[in-house]
Design a protein around this motif. Structure first.
Motif, PDB file in Angstrom:
ATOM      1  N   MET A   1       0.826  -1.194   0.000  1.00  0.00           N
ATOM      2  CA  MET A   1       0.000   0.000   0.000  1.00  0.00           C
ATOM      3  C   MET A   1       0.868   1.255   0.000  1.00  0.00           C
ATOM      4  N   GLN A   2       1.970   1.194   0.708  1.00  0.00           N
ATOM      5  CA  GLN A   2       2.896   2.328   0.751  1.00  0.00           C
ATOM      6  C   GLN A   2       3.458   2.611  -0.646  1.00  0.00           C
ATOM      7  N   PHE A   3       3.715   1.534  -1.400  1.00  0.00           N
ATOM      8  CA  PHE A   3       4.224   1.698  -2.759  1.00  0.00           C
ATOM      9  C   PHE A   3       3.227   2.487  -3.612  1.00  0.00           C
ATOM     10  N   LEU A   4       1.941   2.118  -3.523  1.00  0.00           N
ATOM     11  CA  LEU A   4       0.918   2.813  -4.303  1.00  0.00           C
ATOM     12  C   LEU A   4       0.830   4.283  -3.922  1.00  0.00           C
ATOM     13  N   TYR A   5       0.942   4.547  -2.638  1.00  0.00           N
ATOM     14  CA  TYR A   5       0.874   5.930  -2.158  1.00  0.00           C
ATOM     15  C   TYR A   5       2.080   6.739  -2.628  1.00  0.00           C
ATOM     16  N   ASN A   6       3.250   6.150  -2.554  1.00  0.00           N
ATOM     17  CA  ASN A   6       4.473   6.852  -2.956  1.00  0.00           C
ATOM     18  C   ASN A   6       4.597   7.022  -4.472  1.00  0.00           C
TER      19      ASN A   6
END
Length: 137
Positions: A1-6
């Motif tokens: 999820m962090q990847f999608l946000y970043n």
């Protein structure tokens, strides 16, 4: 999820490119037209009395047109769809230079009451490269 946000921009580009790839498929389905090649077009003309409609613009007509084709530019088709002089219950094959713009003509012709609509796959380019007959305009 962090990847999608970043990397939200990369994800957005991925979805947009996917949508752009699917758009032509959806457009062809919505037009109500069936794709035909050169051989099938010849069969439709000779055996089923099909009419042929050229929707290229006038400036594109230097190389000629398919023999017996009716020329109505796509930009004028909406106004002239009812006065083509074709039987609305017989096959109508539409073509342009390469086969993309003629798909757009399908929805206009369908709304005008034409029931058997076909799109020449590859357009006039495919027809002339196959050495099939053309007439000068």
């Amino acid at each position: 999820m962090q990847f999608l946000y970043n990397n939200w921009m990369l994800v957005l580009i991925m979805f947009m490119s996917g949508a752009m790839l699917l758009f032509p498929l959806v457009q062809r389905r919505a037009s109500g037209m069936t794709e035909v090649g050169n051989v099938r077009l010849t069969h439709l003309i000779n055996r089923e009395g099909a009419s042929v409609l050229d929707v290229r613009e006038t400036r594109e007509m230097d190389a000629g047109k398919i023999v017996g084709a009716i020329h109505v530019p796509l930009s004028q088709l909406k106004d002239r769809a009812d006065s083509l002089g074709c039987d609305k219950d017989k096959p109508l094959v539409v073509y342009c230079a390469r086969g993309q713009r003629s798909v757009m003509a399908g929805s206009t012709l369908k709304a005008a009451g034409y029931t058997q609509l076909f799109n020449l796959n590859g357009g006039f380019k495919a027809w002339s490269e196959a050495g099939l007959p053309v007439e000068k305009v």
